[in-house]
Design an enzyme around this catalytic site. Structure first.
Site, PDB file in Angstrom:
ATOM      1  N   GLU A 153      39.348  65.032  32.748  1.00 21.33           N
ATOM      2  CA  GLU A 153      38.675  66.334  32.685  1.00 21.33           C
ATOM      3  C   GLU A 153      37.924  66.619  33.990  1.00 21.33           C
ATOM      4  OE1 GLU A 153      36.393  66.597  29.069  1.00 21.33           O
ATOM      5  OE2 GLU A 153      38.195  66.637  27.816  1.00 21.33           O
ATOM      6  N   GLU A 194      43.875  63.634  23.709  1.00 22.11           N
ATOM      7  CA  GLU A 194      42.759  63.396  22.791  1.00 22.11           C
ATOM      8  C   GLU A 194      42.736  64.486  21.722  1.00 22.11           C
ATOM      9  OE1 GLU A 194      38.931  63.121  24.667  1.00 22.11           O
ATOM     10  OE2 GLU A 194      39.583  61.621  26.132  1.00 22.11           O
TER      11      GLU A 194
END
Length: 499
Positions: free
Chosen positions: A117, A264
């Protein structure tokens, strides 16, 4: 005749090298006060038939424990190493040599996640993100591993602006200077975009706009489905809407053939007073429905039938994670390997088998008095009529030669022999039930998955098709044995006909 022969030959070998179908994997976080050892982690993975894992680093002990397990592993370049690797080809090459080449092919590393991220959490490293990926990939090319190991980077779904309707979604334009070359890299290397998708947070942040059932994959009546007014596609869950928003965002930048893997996704099983929907029931519902959604090849409304492989967040509850209570409660298991809840997975095969009693074992309790253990061991191998011959010197379960290890084998053998009946794993308080397979090396415990896919007093599972320990990790082979045999036979037949 020659062109036809060549076409058939290429077709047959394309079958042999076809990528596997969609999969469910798990993320393995390590922020636990009582983190299981790498061998215990791998034993749990095997017991649960988990064939895909994602690590957040390249922990050497974990990679060694995963060797020859057949488990396919995604490793990571941590964010704190990203700047160095992104600025130096030599640093990237050293990283690959130390963390990848040193472990393959025994450890089946199939992907490298470069950072995590980065665009939303480490923006100062964004300018070197693509360089880091290219440098890592170049090092793989130099070692002839680029066909086996894909390079990508996980993104938060928050990089997508206006994710509904999906057809109007686009990536945050601020990041176009990064996203365009990044997508070019993924396309040119045959890799995929990694996306973290959390319907829980979308639901929590919607202030009641998103219904809970829509976030949990629960069935909706047609009048409650979300409809994209531009495409007239109907969306029955948040997950599909976010994934399609990513597809549309890529197409907005003229990339239409980059696959998506969700790195995820999950739901917390416990929260504080401000998180009333972080419950065991909702976590079970979400993850059970997610697994079925992926493995049933449902796909998304934009790409029906093209399932999106997904890693569940996460294997263990991480009690040391900072933040709210929910941050510590995303796991499927506790530190002892006991399931937080029993998934409802009827009809999707043997994956995450914590809904079957065949995946429990009886072991000696930690810290138990050795004399009490010895007495219980003597009873199990005597009056209990357990076959303890494997505990004799020179036999498979003799080592380690201590009362704890020998008692664990005998206790479990008795427990399995008695069909795991209540009270058969007590031995006057010195034994306990666990879902972690205590097998080690060539010592295969009763109830365990054997080395060739067989089991002892337990559920029979097929052997992993990629359990080889030599050559390039074969993550792109499905039913490799039967297909390869067919290819060889067909090749010989074709040669006899055309040559």
């Amino acid at each position: 005749m020659a062109p036809a022969f060549l076409f058939l030959l290429l077709f047959l070998f394309s079958l042999a090298s076809a990528d596997e179908g969609p999969f469910i994997g798990v993320n393995i976080g390590t922020d636990l006060s009582d983190m299981p050892s790498p061998t215990q982690v791998v034993a749990l993975l095997k017991a649960q038939n988990i064939r895909h894992v994602r690590l957040y680093d390249t922990d050497q002990a974990m990679l060694l424990a995963l060797a020859n397990s057949g488990i396919r592993v995604t490793v990571a370049v941590p964010n704190d190493q990203l700047l160095g690797i992104g600025q130096s080809n030599a640093t990237a090459a050293n990283w690959v040599a130390r963390n990848i080449i040193a472990h393959v092919p025994a450890t089946n590393i199939t992907a490298i996640a470069v950072g995590s991220e980065v665009l939303t959490t480490l923006q100062n490293a964004a300018p070197v993100l693509v360089s880091a990926m290219e440098f890592i990939h170049s090092a793989l090319v130099a070692s002839n591993l680029d066909g086996c190991i894909k390079v990508s980077t996980p993104h938060s779904s928050s990089i997508i602006i206006d994710s509904f309707p999906p057809s109007q979604a686009f990536f945050n334009r601020t990041w176009d200077p990064v996203m365009v070359p990044l997508l070019k890299f993924l396309q040119s290397t045959g890799s995929y975009i990694m996306l973290n998708v959390y319907p829980y947070y979308d639901y929590m942040q919607s202030n009641g706009v998103i219904p809970l059932d829509y976030a949990l994959f629960r069935p909706l009546p047609p009048n409650k489905e979300a409809v994209d007014s531009n495409t007239l596609l109907h969306y029955t869950n948040v997950f599909d809407a976010v994934v399609d928003a990513a597809y549309f965002s890529m197409s907005y930048l003229n990339f239409t053939n980059v696959p998506i893997v969700v790195t995820e996704s999950g739901w917390p099983s416990k929260g504080d007073s401000s998180e009333p929907d972080a419950t065991l029931e909702n976590a079970n519902t979400y993850n059970s429905n997610l697994i079925k959604h992926v493995l049933n090849n449902t796909g998304t409304p934009k790409h029906p039938g093209i399932a999106v492989s997904t890693f569940i967040y996460e294997l263990y509850n991480e009690d040391l994670r900072p933040g709210s209570i929910s941050e510590k409660n995303w796991g499927l298991f506790d530190a002892n390997g006991a399931p937080i809840y029993i998934l409802h997975l009827t009809g999707v095969g043997m994956v995450l088998a914590n809904d079957t009693t065949n995946q429990t074992f009886c072991v000696a309790k930690d810290g138990t008095d050795k004399k009490m253990l010895q007495a219980a061991l003597d009873w199990a191998c005597g009056a209990g009529k357990v076959d303890c011959s494997l505990l004799l010197q020179g036999q498979a379960c003799y080592e380690p030669d201590n009362v704890v290890a020998h008692a664990t084998y005998a206790f479990n053998a008795y427990y399995q022999k008695m069909a795991k009946a209540p009270g058969t794993c007590d031995f006057k308080g010195v034994a306990t039930v666990t879902t972690t397979d205590p097998s080690h090396g060539s010592c295969i415990f009763p109830g365990s998955i054997g080395r060739n896919g067989t089991s002892v007093n337990g559920t029979i599972l097929a052997p992993s098709s990629n359990s080889t320990s030599s050559g390039c990790p074969p993550q792109y082979f499905s039913d490799v044995g039967s297909i390869t045999s067919s290819v060889i036979i067909a090749f010989l037949l074709l040669v006899s006909v055309f040559l």
